[in-house]
Structure formats: structure tokens, C-alpha cells
Design an enzyme around this catalytic site. Sequence first.
Site, PDB file in Angstrom:
ATOM      1  N   CYS A   2      -5.152  -0.863 -10.137  1.00 43.20           N
ATOM      2  CA  CYS A   2      -5.129  -1.247 -11.544  1.00 43.20           C
ATOM      3  C   CYS A   2      -3.761  -0.920 -12.142  1.00 43.20           C
ATOM      4  O   CYS A   2      -3.174   0.119 -11.843  1.00 43.20           O
ATOM      5  CB  CYS A   2      -6.189  -0.561 -12.389  1.00 43.20           C
ATOM      6  SG  CYS A   2      -7.865  -0.859 -11.829  1.00 43.20           S
ATOM      7  N   ARG A  27      -0.851  -4.134  -8.114  1.00 44.34           N
ATOM      8  CA  ARG A  27      -1.803  -3.021  -8.113  1.00 44.34           C
ATOM      9  C   ARG A  27      -3.255  -3.486  -8.164  1.00 44.34           C
ATOM     10  O   ARG A  27      -4.177  -2.672  -8.078  1.00 44.34           O
ATOM     11  CB  ARG A  27      -1.537  -2.101  -9.311  1.00 44.34           C
ATOM     12  CG  ARG A  27      -0.169  -1.475  -9.305  1.00 44.34           C
ATOM     13  CD  ARG A  27       0.044  -0.663 -10.560  1.00 44.34           C
ATOM     14  NE  ARG A  27      -0.690   0.567 -10.515  1.00 44.34           N
ATOM     15  CZ  ARG A  27      -0.237   1.721 -10.043  1.00 44.34           C
ATOM     16  NH1 ARG A  27       0.994   1.781  -9.605  1.00 44.34           N
ATOM     17  NH2 ARG A  27      -0.975   2.783 -10.028  1.00 44.34           N
ATOM     18  N   TRP A  74      -8.230  -3.755 -10.243  1.00 44.24           N
ATOM     19  CA  TRP A  74      -8.781  -3.747  -8.889  1.00 44.24           C
ATOM     20  C   TRP A  74     -10.151  -3.109  -9.036  1.00 44.24           C
ATOM     21  O   TRP A  74     -10.267  -1.924  -9.356  1.00 44.24           O
ATOM     22  CB  TRP A  74      -7.892  -2.949  -7.939  1.00 44.24           C
ATOM     23  CG  TRP A  74      -8.344  -3.054  -6.515  1.00 44.24           C
ATOM     24  CD1 TRP A  74      -8.056  -4.053  -5.634  1.00 44.24           C
ATOM     25  CD2 TRP A  74      -9.168  -2.119  -5.805  1.00 44.24           C
ATOM     26  NE1 TRP A  74      -8.657  -3.796  -4.427  1.00 44.24           N
ATOM     27  CE2 TRP A  74      -9.348  -2.625  -4.498  1.00 44.24           C
ATOM     28  CE3 TRP A  74      -9.785  -0.920  -6.134  1.00 44.24           C
ATOM     29  CZ2 TRP A  74     -10.094  -1.974  -3.527  1.00 44.24           C
ATOM     30  CZ3 TRP A  74     -10.548  -0.258  -5.175  1.00 44.24           C
ATOM     31  CH2 TRP A  74     -10.687  -0.796  -3.886  1.00 44.24           C
ATOM     32  N   ASN A  98      -7.088   3.167 -15.451  1.00 47.87           N
ATOM     33  CA  ASN A  98      -6.873   3.079 -14.011  1.00 47.87           C
ATOM     34  C   ASN A  98      -7.447   4.358 -13.403  1.00 47.87           C
ATOM     35  O   ASN A  98      -7.051   5.446 -13.806  1.00 47.87           O
ATOM     36  CB  ASN A  98      -5.365   2.965 -13.722  1.00 47.87           C
ATOM     37  CG  ASN A  98      -5.022   3.220 -12.275  1.00 47.87           C
ATOM     38  OD1 ASN A  98      -5.834   2.982 -11.385  1.00 47.87           O
ATOM     39  ND2 ASN A  98      -3.816   3.699 -12.026  1.00 47.87           N
ATOM     40  N   GLY A  99      -8.384   4.223 -12.462  1.00 45.03           N
ATOM     41  CA  GLY A  99      -8.976   5.406 -11.837  1.00 45.03           C
ATOM     42  C   GLY A  99     -10.489   5.278 -11.784  1.00 45.03           C
ATOM     43  O   GLY A  99     -11.028   4.181 -11.899  1.00 45.03           O
ATOM     44  N   GLU A 479       0.006  -1.456  13.917  1.00 48.33           N
ATOM     45  CA  GLU A 479       0.621  -2.069  12.735  1.00 48.33           C
ATOM     46  C   GLU A 479       0.457  -3.603  12.806  1.00 48.33           C
ATOM     47  O   GLU A 479       0.122  -4.244  11.814  1.00 48.33           O
ATOM     48  CB  GLU A 479       2.102  -1.662  12.666  1.00 48.33           C
ATOM     49  CG  GLU A 479       2.990  -2.473  11.738  1.00 48.33           C
ATOM     50  CD  GLU A 479       2.655  -2.339  10.255  1.00 48.33           C
ATOM     51  OE1 GLU A 479       1.743  -1.579   9.900  1.00 48.33           O
ATOM     52  OE2 GLU A 479       3.291  -3.050   9.460  1.00 48.33           O
ATOM     53  N   LYS A 483      -1.671  -5.741  10.048  1.00 48.58           N
ATOM     54  CA  LYS A 483      -1.010  -6.792   9.258  1.00 48.58           C
ATOM     55  C   LYS A 483      -1.744  -8.109   9.435  1.00 48.58           C
ATOM     56  O   LYS A 483      -1.930  -8.861   8.482  1.00 48.58           O
ATOM     57  CB  LYS A 483       0.445  -6.900   9.711  1.00 48.58           C
ATOM     58  CG  LYS A 483       1.401  -7.084   8.606  1.00 48.58           C
ATOM     59  CD  LYS A 483       2.104  -5.852   8.111  1.00 48.58           C
ATOM     60  CE  LYS A 483       1.209  -4.803   7.546  1.00 48.58           C
ATOM     61  NZ  LYS A 483       1.937  -3.647   7.081  1.00 48.58           N
ATOM     62  N   GLU A 486      -5.030  -8.002   7.512  1.00 50.47           N
ATOM     63  CA  GLU A 486      -4.792  -7.913   6.071  1.00 50.47           C
ATOM     64  C   GLU A 486      -4.464  -9.268   5.456  1.00 50.47           C
ATOM     65  O   GLU A 486      -4.996  -9.612   4.401  1.00 50.47           O
ATOM     66  CB  GLU A 486      -3.605  -6.948   5.892  1.00 50.47           C
ATOM     67  CG  GLU A 486      -3.486  -6.297   4.571  1.00 50.47           C
ATOM     68  CD  GLU A 486      -2.388  -5.221   4.566  1.00 50.47           C
ATOM     69  OE1 GLU A 486      -1.525  -5.175   5.477  1.00 50.47           O
ATOM     70  OE2 GLU A 486      -2.377  -4.426   3.621  1.00 50.47           O
ATOM     71  N   HIS A 502     -11.452   0.953  29.535  1.00 52.59           N
ATOM     72  CA  HIS A 502     -12.553   1.848  29.175  1.00 52.59           C
ATOM     73  C   HIS A 502     -13.497   1.213  28.155  1.00 52.59           C
ATOM     74  O   HIS A 502     -14.277   1.908  27.520  1.00 52.59           O
ATOM     75  CB  HIS A 502     -12.005   3.173  28.647  1.00 52.59           C
ATOM     76  CG  HIS A 502     -11.174   3.905  29.647  1.00 52.59           C
ATOM     77  ND1 HIS A 502     -11.715   4.505  30.753  1.00 52.59           N
ATOM     78  CD2 HIS A 502      -9.831   4.066  29.749  1.00 52.59           C
ATOM     79  CE1 HIS A 502     -10.743   5.042  31.486  1.00 52.59           C
ATOM     80  NE2 HIS A 502      -9.594   4.777  30.889  1.00 52.59           N
ATOM     81  N   LYS A 602      -1.966  -3.042  -3.770  1.00 51.22           N
ATOM     82  CA  LYS A 602      -0.811  -2.422  -3.126  1.00 51.22           C
ATOM     83  C   LYS A 602      -0.902  -0.892  -3.152  1.00 51.22           C
ATOM     84  O   LYS A 602      -0.628  -0.230  -2.168  1.00 51.22           O
ATOM     85  CB  LYS A 602       0.455  -2.874  -3.858  1.00 51.22           C
ATOM     86  CG  LYS A 602       1.729  -2.263  -3.331  1.00 51.22           C
ATOM     87  CD  LYS A 602       2.307  -3.113  -2.254  1.00 51.22           C
ATOM     88  CE  LYS A 602       3.529  -2.502  -1.597  1.00 51.22           C
ATOM     89  NZ  LYS A 602       3.561  -2.858  -0.172  1.00 51.22           N
TER      90      LYS A 602
HETATM   91  O1  M6R Z   1       1.873   3.457  -0.693  1.00 51.64           O
HETATM   92  P1  M6R Z   1       1.419   3.986   0.637  1.00 51.64           P
HETATM   93  O2  M6R Z   1       2.453   3.866   1.685  1.00 51.64           O
HETATM   94  O3  M6R Z   1       0.883   5.379   0.546  1.00 51.64           O
HETATM   95  O4  M6R Z   1       0.227   3.044   1.062  1.00 51.64           O
HETATM   96  C1  M6R Z   1      -0.506   3.295   2.231  1.00 51.64           C
HETATM   97  C2  M6R Z   1      -1.360   2.123   2.602  1.00 51.64           C
HETATM   98  O5  M6R Z   1      -2.232   1.813   1.549  1.00 51.64           O
HETATM   99  C3  M6R Z   1      -0.531   0.894   2.941  1.00 51.64           C
HETATM  100  O6  M6R Z   1       0.366   1.136   3.981  1.00 51.64           O
HETATM  101  C4  M6R Z   1      -1.459  -0.281   3.334  1.00 51.64           C
HETATM  102  O7  M6R Z   1      -2.098  -0.002   4.529  1.00 51.64           O
HETATM  103  C5  M6R Z   1      -0.641  -1.565   3.403  1.00 51.64           C
HETATM  104  N1  M6R Z   1      -1.307  -2.591   2.657  1.00 51.64           N
HETATM  105  C6  M6R Z   1      -0.401  -2.034   4.794  1.00 51.64           C
HETATM  106  O8  M6R Z   1       0.274  -3.235   4.844  1.00 51.64           O
END
Ligand code: M6R
Length: 607
Positions: A2, A27, A74, A98-99, A479, A483, A486, A502, A602
Site C-alpha cells: 500500500c 507498492r 495491496w 498501510n499495514g 532466482e 522470476k 512471478e 531423489h 513490490k
Molecule cells: O525489498 P526486499 O528486497 O526486501 O524484497 C524482498 C522480496 O519481497 C523480493 O525480492 C521479491 O521476492 C521480488 N518480487 C522478487 O522478484
Amino acid sequence: MCGICGVVGHRPATPIVFEGLRRLEYRGYDSAGIATLDDGRIERRRAAGKLDNLAAVLEDQPLYGTTGIGHTRWATHGAPTVNNAHPHSTSRVAIVHNGIIENFETLRKELEAAGEVFETETDSETIARLADFHLAAGKSPREAAFATLRRLEGAYAIAMIFAGHEGLMIGARRGAPLAVGFGDGEMFLGSDSLALAPLTRRIAYLDDGDRVIITPEKAEFFDHTGKPVERTIQTTAAIAGSVGKDGYRHFMEKELHEHPLVIGQTLQRMVDPATRKVILPDMPFDLATIPRGVITACGSAYFAGMIGRYWLEEIARLPIDIDVASELRYRNPPLTPGSLGMLISQSGETADTLAALRALRGIGLPVLSVLNVEHSTMARESDVVLGTVAGPEISVASTKAFTAQLTVLACLTIAIARAKGTLDEQGEDELVAALLDLPTRAEQVFAHQDAIRNMARIVAEARDVLYLGRGSAFPVAMEGALKLKEISYIHAEAYAAGEMKHGPISLIDRTVPIVASIPSGPLFEKTLSNLQEAKARGGRLLAFTDEAGADRLSAVAEQTIALPKVHPFVTPIIQTIGVQILAYETALLKGTDVDQPRNLAKSVTVE
Ligand code: M6R
């Protein structure tokens, strides 16, 4: 999660708040809304979905007034509908939040019993109703706001405006960030300095528990007890102009292309150009004697930490414990006294990582944080900050921040290894040379973009994808899989290549492509054997290797990308760029919302 923005001043509030929300949309983008004071009356407009929907509503029904607050959501409690969108308001007060208000059910019951009528499913509406209750009882806005805040449990950043009180806004924060921007005859509130960047560079951050009363001329700060306090006004870096797409189709594409730049910028800060030695800020602990390291982070930042562990253990011989922050914060592990806590975060606001930071400091460990946002809450609460110089990262999927984090961790490894005597001068020269070579090599990865696009055609057809890697290529695989999930919504799993037999090997058939990160080096043959095993069972192999591994792989893999050959130390950085581009190209083929994938935000400032 948010984003919050607010203004009290002399200009129409709506365009200022709307522009701030644009910059905060990363956000959260489930719904958005703005409330202003129009002739002292609270007016609001809200829309479900992205800000463009709110823009359409505002065009039809403009909002007037010079005092206003806005929110991009969000969703946590309550579906992402117009009705649940912020601001929440009564005839007396409007709030954005926000929270998460953890005791909202108790408060709601109390307030309903007292006659307040709730209209939404959200926890946040409780704040508006509670403030309304106090205002109705004759309290002033300040008394009502402070009385409300005293009852809230959980995490919040809040902005409130009050009917009949033009030019007044009250803000508060606990566990979620809030910044005050100082303008000329106008004042602003924002979730971060990025939101306020075009408006002012003079920013003061609220400490945890702080409240602030702002009018066009001034800001008065109070701590959690209500005692007046001073907060320093800082001048932030000029970033207003650097958050456009600069001709790229998406922020993610732009940010991918910034890998060479941010690696170079980060190295400039960490390597002395004259001596070519790694330089770190003064540390309040002795790197030579720390017995262990504890690394924690979330998401991609955690994978960066995993690669850091390979480096720190192998090169600096520093034993590392590593865990995702959401687990570490509750695990209460028996940590070795004197261990160094190491946190990694792009935003510096991630709730779990912040809680882990506090837990580590709470048991007396010093904390070193690798952060991109250097004015963030984590920055303020860490003993040492090593900044990644990646600039604002807008795409929800992290790309350039990840390689910048790796660059910092690589330099930190060299510094600790030097202090511990596990790396001699020649060894240090060799590793620094490998790092300084990176920006050029990272640029060369983009010469393979067409080939990666071809690979993406296979991946885009799949429902499930397996990612494999060994050693520091294992977190690269993780990673890559994250990605892909996501931004393309394709299910992907990453395994240490040796683990495949395994269990996951039973998944393999023609419909499950295997993306392998397999650079040349000591683990090449082992990973190749694992890939042979997969191929023997009908698996379609897609390999990211380097120029030295390409010949061997092309006999095995259906498609092979030969990325630039670099020193094995920095291989994971180059390999990461490859798998990130693959995810981007796949998402393009799938036609998904690359920069703002569904359900995500984000900056994850709730648990
Ligand atoms: O702001 P941060 O690096 O603490 O965020 C951590 C994760 O939320 C962030 O890396 C998330 O996994 C990304 N969307 C990955 O692309």
C-alpha cells in the site's frame, strides 16, 4: 504494501496526490482512492484496480480542495473492491492506512456497540470509525487522532484529514514507513521519498511510533507517548527524473539493461580505483574475529544471500547460517555470541526482514545490512549499511537490485577474507579484477537476447518448468524459477542438480522443460551427468552455460546459451542475468502484466 500520499498546501491537491500515487503504485495496485476537503467537507473518489481506473473516475467527477490524501492498495483484509478501497471516511474524518490493524475485530465490536456503522470488510475502516467516535464526543482532531492511535495494535502508516479543518493533516507510523516532505508553503506525507521526489527533496522520516501534525507551514513531531520531538530534515538525492521507462516497453526491461551500470556504480563505491582494493565503511566490529555470520532476507534477496554464503564460506572461511526472514524471526535459534547479522533488502522495508533485524539486534548481534534504499527503516536501524547503487527499482520483479546485492556481497567477502587472512594479496587482486570486468561482461549478455527469446518459446508452452544448478548456480536456478513464476504465472521449481534423482526426476517428460545453470568450472561435469540422466528420461534441456562449456552442452541440450566466460567467482552474476531475461521474454510471450504481476506488491511491509 500500500502506498500513501498526502498534501496540505495552496495548490489543488488531487493532481499532486495522484502523481504521488503513480510513483507508489509499485507498492500495490488492487484499488486506489483520494479524499480531499472541499469547502471543509470530505469528498472522496475510489476505484478498483489500477490507478488508470481512478483517473477515469476523477475525470468524470473531479475532486477539489487543497488538502488531500490518497492511497494505492495491496489488499489484506477484504476483497479488492471499490467499497473496500481507501480512503475510509465518515462525515468527520478520512484516513488512509498501510499495514494491518491486528485488534480490529475487538475494536469493531466495541464501536458497533457504541453506534458506529461499518461499511467495509477492512481492518483499516476501524481507524476512521474510532477517530469518528472521538470526534463525535467533542475531541479536537489532534486529541481524536492520538486517542485512536493509542488503541491500535499491529503495523501502520496512517494519514488523516478532518472535516472543517483545511490545511491540517495528522500522520503516524508504527512498523510501516512514512516520510514528511517540506515544500514552500505546502507540506507532504508519503510512504517513501520516491513518492515525494518531484515535490521536494527535503524529507524527514518518522521514527517508529511517531506521530506528526502538518500544516502548510510546518510539521510538529511527537513520539509514541505524545512528547514533542525533533526529526532531522534530510536532503534526498535527485531521483525525480530517473523513474521513467526511457523508451523501454517495461520497467523490467529497462532495469535488466541497467545491470552493467548498477554493477559498475556499486563497484565504484566499494573499490578504490587507485589501489584496486575493496574499501568498506568503518565497522563497529572486527571483521577478523567474527566467528559466524547469520544471513537473512526474503525472496530474491534471500537467493542473493545464498550465493553470498557460498562465497563467504569458501573464500573467507566464515561459517554462515542462513534462513528466510519469515522463519528466522520466530525460530529463536541458538546463535553464536559475536556473530554478524547480515540482512539483504532492496526496499529496506520488508516486514519480515525488519523483524529479523530487530530480533538479531535484540539478542545483541551487530547487524550489517545490504540495502538499496538508503533512507529506509532498516538503514536507520542497522549498525552498518552497505548500499547497493541500483537506483529506484520500479518493476515488482527484482532484477538490477539483485546483481547489485551480489556485487556488494562479493566485495564484503573479499574484505572479510582479507581480514581473516584467508585471501592473500594476489588472490584479492584476482577477485577484484574479476569484479571490475563484470560491467563489460554483463553488457555482452544482451547479445544473446534473441537466442534466449527462442528458448522462451519452449518455456512459454509449458505448464511446469524445472530449474537446476549446483553450487552457487543453485541459487541462480532458484532466482530463475521465482522470476518465471512471478511474471509469467508458469509453475517452476528449482532444485540442486544432485537432488533431482531423489524425487523430482519423476516429473520429467517432454512437457516439463529443464532450465539448467551450468557454467564451466569444477562442478560442470557433475551437473552435466545430472542433465544426461534427465535427457535419458525424455527431458528437454535448456542450458545456460558459458563459452567454455558450450561445446559439451550442445551435444546434450536442445538449446544452449553460451554466456560470456568470466572468473568462476562472478559466474552467478552473469548467469542470473540470463535466467532473468528468460523470464522476461517468456512473460512477453504469455502477455502478462510484466511490471505489475497479479497479486504481488513490490514492498512487502506486512507479515
Ligand atoms: O525489498 P526486499 O528486497 O526486501 O524484497 C524482498 C522480496 O519481497 C523480493 O525480492 C521479491 O521476492 C521480488 N518480487 C522478487 O522478484
